[in-house]
Design a protein around this motif. Structure first.
Motif, PDB file in Angstrom:
ATOM      1  N   VAL A  26      -9.318  32.608  23.509  1.00 31.87           N
ATOM      2  CA  VAL A  26     -10.350  31.606  23.275  1.00 31.87           C
ATOM      3  C   VAL A  26     -10.361  31.223  21.796  1.00 31.87           C
ATOM      4  O   VAL A  26     -10.201  32.078  20.929  1.00 31.87           O
ATOM      5  CB  VAL A  26     -11.733  32.186  23.677  1.00 31.87           C
ATOM      6  N   HIS A  63     -11.989  39.612  18.013  1.00 30.88           N
ATOM      7  CA  HIS A  63     -12.151  38.177  17.719  1.00 30.88           C
ATOM      8  C   HIS A  63     -11.206  37.680  16.627  1.00 30.88           C
ATOM      9  O   HIS A  63     -11.475  36.674  15.961  1.00 30.88           O
ATOM     10  CB  HIS A  63     -13.616  37.832  17.406  1.00 30.88           C
ATOM     11  N   LYS A 111      -8.153  33.771  16.906  1.00 36.36           N
ATOM     12  CA  LYS A 111      -8.472  32.403  16.469  1.00 36.36           C
ATOM     13  C   LYS A 111      -8.563  32.299  14.952  1.00 36.36           C
ATOM     14  O   LYS A 111      -8.300  31.267  14.371  1.00 36.36           O
ATOM     15  CB  LYS A 111      -9.799  31.959  17.110  1.00 36.36           C
ATOM     16  N   ILE A 166      -8.405  47.228  26.899  1.00 33.84           N
ATOM     17  CA  ILE A 166      -9.144  46.216  27.659  1.00 33.84           C
ATOM     18  C   ILE A 166      -8.245  45.754  28.796  1.00 33.84           C
ATOM     19  O   ILE A 166      -7.107  45.334  28.560  1.00 33.84           O
ATOM     20  CB  ILE A 166      -9.497  44.998  26.764  1.00 33.84           C
ATOM     21  N   GLY A 202       4.125  44.971  10.603  1.00 32.80           N
ATOM     22  CA  GLY A 202       3.453  44.654  11.865  1.00 32.80           C
ATOM     23  C   GLY A 202       3.462  43.166  12.131  1.00 32.80           C
ATOM     24  O   GLY A 202       2.843  42.393  11.393  1.00 32.80           O
ATOM     25  N   ALA A 203       4.188  42.754  13.187  1.00 30.50           N
ATOM     26  CA  ALA A 203       4.311  41.317  13.496  1.00 30.50           C
ATOM     27  C   ALA A 203       3.472  40.922  14.706  1.00 30.50           C
ATOM     28  O   ALA A 203       3.925  40.238  15.612  1.00 30.50           O
ATOM     29  CB  ALA A 203       5.775  40.953  13.707  1.00 30.50           C
ATOM     30  N   GLY A 204       2.203  41.376  14.726  1.00 30.67           N
ATOM     31  CA  GLY A 204       1.237  40.791  15.648  1.00 30.67           C
ATOM     32  C   GLY A 204       0.786  39.457  15.056  1.00 30.67           C
ATOM     33  O   GLY A 204       1.387  38.948  14.095  1.00 30.67           O
ATOM     34  N   ILE A 233      -5.074  45.758  23.758  1.00 27.55           N
ATOM     35  CA  ILE A 233      -5.865  46.701  22.951  1.00 27.55           C
ATOM     36  C   ILE A 233      -6.738  45.940  21.954  1.00 27.55           C
ATOM     37  O   ILE A 233      -6.250  45.044  21.252  1.00 27.55           O
ATOM     38  CB  ILE A 233      -4.939  47.675  22.181  1.00 27.55           C
ATOM     39  N   GLU A 250      -1.768  38.731  13.236  1.00 28.15           N
ATOM     40  CA  GLU A 250      -2.275  38.763  11.855  1.00 28.15           C
ATOM     41  C   GLU A 250      -1.122  38.902  10.858  1.00 28.15           C
ATOM     42  O   GLU A 250      -1.086  38.193   9.844  1.00 28.15           O
ATOM     43  CB  GLU A 250      -3.295  39.901  11.664  1.00 28.15           C
ATOM     44  N   PHE A 307       8.568  47.192  17.474  1.00 29.63           N
ATOM     45  CA  PHE A 307       9.148  46.988  18.813  1.00 29.63           C
ATOM     46  C   PHE A 307      10.053  45.753  18.816  1.00 29.63           C
ATOM     47  O   PHE A 307       9.822  44.813  18.046  1.00 29.63           O
ATOM     48  CB  PHE A 307       8.048  46.780  19.855  1.00 29.63           C
ATOM     49  N   GLU A 321       8.658  44.774  12.318  1.00 27.31           N
ATOM     50  CA  GLU A 321       7.959  45.040  13.584  1.00 27.31           C
ATOM     51  C   GLU A 321       8.627  46.223  14.284  1.00 27.31           C
ATOM     52  O   GLU A 321       9.847  46.255  14.424  1.00 27.31           O
ATOM     53  CB  GLU A 321       7.997  43.784  14.469  1.00 27.31           C
ATOM     54  N   ALA A 376      -0.958  46.570  11.108  1.00 17.11           N
ATOM     55  CA  ALA A 376      -0.332  47.338  12.193  1.00 17.11           C
ATOM     56  C   ALA A 376      -1.241  47.465  13.407  1.00 17.11           C
ATOM     57  O   ALA A 376      -0.981  48.300  14.293  1.00 17.11           O
ATOM     58  CB  ALA A 376       0.086  48.704  11.666  1.00 17.11           C
ATOM     59  N   SER A 400      -1.718  41.174  20.589  1.00 15.57           N
ATOM     60  CA  SER A 400      -1.522  39.722  20.433  1.00 15.57           C
ATOM     61  C   SER A 400      -0.716  39.065  21.542  1.00 15.57           C
ATOM     62  O   SER A 400      -0.397  37.888  21.437  1.00 15.57           O
ATOM     63  CB  SER A 400      -0.830  39.452  19.086  1.00 15.57           C
ATOM     64  N   CYS A 440      12.020  47.912  14.388  1.00 18.54           N
ATOM     65  CA  CYS A 440      12.184  48.579  13.090  1.00 18.54           C
ATOM     66  C   CYS A 440      10.838  49.189  12.686  1.00 18.54           C
ATOM     67  O   CYS A 440       9.988  48.514  12.096  1.00 18.54           O
ATOM     68  CB  CYS A 440      12.653  47.538  12.073  1.00 18.54           C
ATOM     69  N   ARG A 441      10.649  50.442  13.037  1.00 19.07           N
ATOM     70  CA  ARG A 441       9.350  51.083  12.794  1.00 19.07           C
ATOM     71  C   ARG A 441       9.256  51.628  11.371  1.00 19.07           C
ATOM     72  O   ARG A 441      10.148  52.352  10.921  1.00 19.07           O
ATOM     73  CB  ARG A 441       9.189  52.237  13.795  1.00 19.07           C
ATOM     74  N   PRO A 464      -3.508  48.423  16.314  1.00 17.71           N
ATOM     75  CA  PRO A 464      -4.030  49.732  16.743  1.00 17.71           C
ATOM     76  C   PRO A 464      -3.331  50.917  16.084  1.00 17.71           C
ATOM     77  O   PRO A 464      -3.815  52.038  16.170  1.00 17.71           O
ATOM     78  CB  PRO A 464      -3.749  49.740  18.257  1.00 17.71           C
TER      79      PRO A 464
END
Ligand SMILES: Cc1cc2nc3c(=O)[nH]c(=O)nc-3n(C[C@H](O)[C@H](O)[C@H](O)COP(=O)(O)OP(=O)(O)OC[C@H]3O[C@@H](n4cnc5c(N)ncnc54)[C@H](O)[C@@H]3O)c2cc1C
Length: 384
Positions: A52, A345, A348, A222, A12-14, A316, A16, A37, A35, A200, A46, A171-172, A202
């Motif tokens: 913020v 949160h 940051k 959101i 998962g390359a968001g 999300i 985090e 997608f 990742e 990963a 992300s 690459c899922r 969500p």
């Protein structure tokens, strides 16, 4: 030739996972970041232009953690050579003398963060574009501001590959097979790692459930609303600041940022959204949230067109019951680590989160007390 065994595979390359992989490669670890997608994408948590950054937390633990996170953002900005952190100040808005502002001031004092408790008249005079009850004021966090989110994500990923990390997108990961060396299956290839870290977002439940770990994670959609200024520039940076307001939609909050990313359009959003399956993010009805926000803009932002948002984007947030993330090892397989549930949160904090997840995978003492992040604070099952 024997197949490569990575020191660590990050799933998962968001923000985090990218921060974690970046930390590990800087520690000299042979790291693979996978990742699902093609990058960049806008289906997780992300993406977007802004987040913020603030030290203003009601909880000292996070105010304190943000000292190191801010320093790490500055280091990333220096090495990447692109501005990521705009220090503009950040306003927490609520009842003068109320619990929320008092706790923020206390935790910032304890963390030795720079802030100012505005008087009611200072607040009213400084921010004439906001119309709140006369009992309201704000705490100004001097180090708060805006992170350029898309660029920050790109910075972690670019610095990761520049230092020798391998990033494969599109690459899922379809299966993780535990063992002293962990096997990671994808449709076109199989990888092996001494450790695996799952970030990963969500989709974390769909990756961890087959490993017998059922975490109490709730992804919610959101909507990110932008509202057109009646007078262009009236809510721009310099006049207006990133803010949170916690009273008018209790128990939820509303947050916003100056017009910047889309000049003439101001981002003001509701913290709440309907629960979703990330594979079906856009199929739920959330007209209720839009109704709440239109009324909010009408009541509190007379300089914006409240008839409807001018731009709507989706994102999300994955919540845990106590709004603290989960950062822990799998209860049965210590070489599988999970980081999820950042509850709105986590952006940051990500440089420090990456460090903590990396330290857990490397079996080092974590830099912070991680008790609050443990899986066993919840009733979870881990049977396979
Ligand atoms: C509208 C909104 C506003 C926010 N505002 C702020 C803010 O102002 N400040 C702040 O600090 N935080 C904020 N946040 C929270 C912050 O953005 C998130 O905490 C953070 O982005 C979470 O990142 P993540 O890496 O956990 O998840 P994600 O970004 O979703 O990353 C997970 C990645 O894993 C990939 N993946 C999933 N399954 C697989 C698989 N099987 N194989 C390979 N890859 C996989 C996904 O495709 C995804 O790219 C906000 C969030 C939202 C939605």
């Amino acid at each position: 030739m024997a197949p490569t065994v990575y020191d660590v595979i990050v799933v998962g390359a968001g923000i985090e996972g990218s921060a974690t992989a970046h930390y590990l490669v800087n520690r000299g670890k042979h790291t693979l970041l996978l990742e699902q997608f093609p990058l960049p994408h806008s289906r997780g948590s992300s993406h977007g232009q802004s987040r913020v950054i603030r030290k203003a937390y009601t909880d000292y633990f996070y105010s304190n953690m943000m000292h190191e996170a801010t320093q790490m953002w500055l280091e990333l900005q220096n090495s990447f050579g692109v501005k990521l952190y705009k220090q503009s100040g950040y306003l927490s808005i609520g009842d003068s003398g109320g619990k929320f502002l008092t706790e923020i001031a206390d935790s910032m004092s304890r963390a030795k963060a720079s802030y100012q408790m505005l008087t009611k008249s200072e607040f009213k005079a400084s921010y004439p574009m906001m119309k709140y009850p006369s009992t309201f004021t704000g705490v100004l966090d001097h180090d708060g501001g805006i992170l350029r989110a898309d660029k920050a994500l790109q910075a972690f990923q670019s610095e990761f590959t520049r230092h020798g990390g391998e990033l494969i997108d599109g690459c899922r990961v379809t299966r993780i097979i535990p063992g002293s060396t962990v096997t990671v299956k994808t449709p076109n290839a199989t990888f092996r790692g001494q450790k695996v870290i799952v970030t990963a977002g969500p989709w974390t439940s769909s990756v961890m459930n087959p490993l017998g770990l059922h975490l109490p994670l709730k992804p919610t959609r959101i909507n990110v609303y932008y509202w057109k200024e009646l007078e262009c520039g009236s809510h721009s940076a310099g006049k207006f600041r990133p803010f949170v307001e916690v009273k008018c939609c209790e128990p939820h909050y509303v947050y916003g940022l100056p017009s910047d990313e889309y000049p003439g359009h101001v981002k003001i959003c509701f913290s709440y959204g309907p629960e979703i399956d990330p594979e079906n993010r856009d199929s739920v009805d959330d007209s209720w949230c839009l109704g709440v926000m239109k009324k909010y803009i009408r009541d509190h932002f007379p300089g914006l067109d409240a008839s409807s948002p001018s731009i709507v984007e989706s994102c999300i947030i994955t919540n845990t019951p106590d709004k603290h993330p989960i950062l822990d090892k799998h209860p049965r397989w210590e070489n599988i680590v999970v980081g999820a549930g950042f509850s709105g949160h986590g952006f940051k904090l990500s440089p420090v989160i990456g460090k903590l997840l990396g330290q857990m995978a490397l079996r080092e003492a974590p830099a912070y007390d991680v008790t609050r992040f443990r899986i066993d604070r919840f009733q979870t099952s881990s049977k396979l």
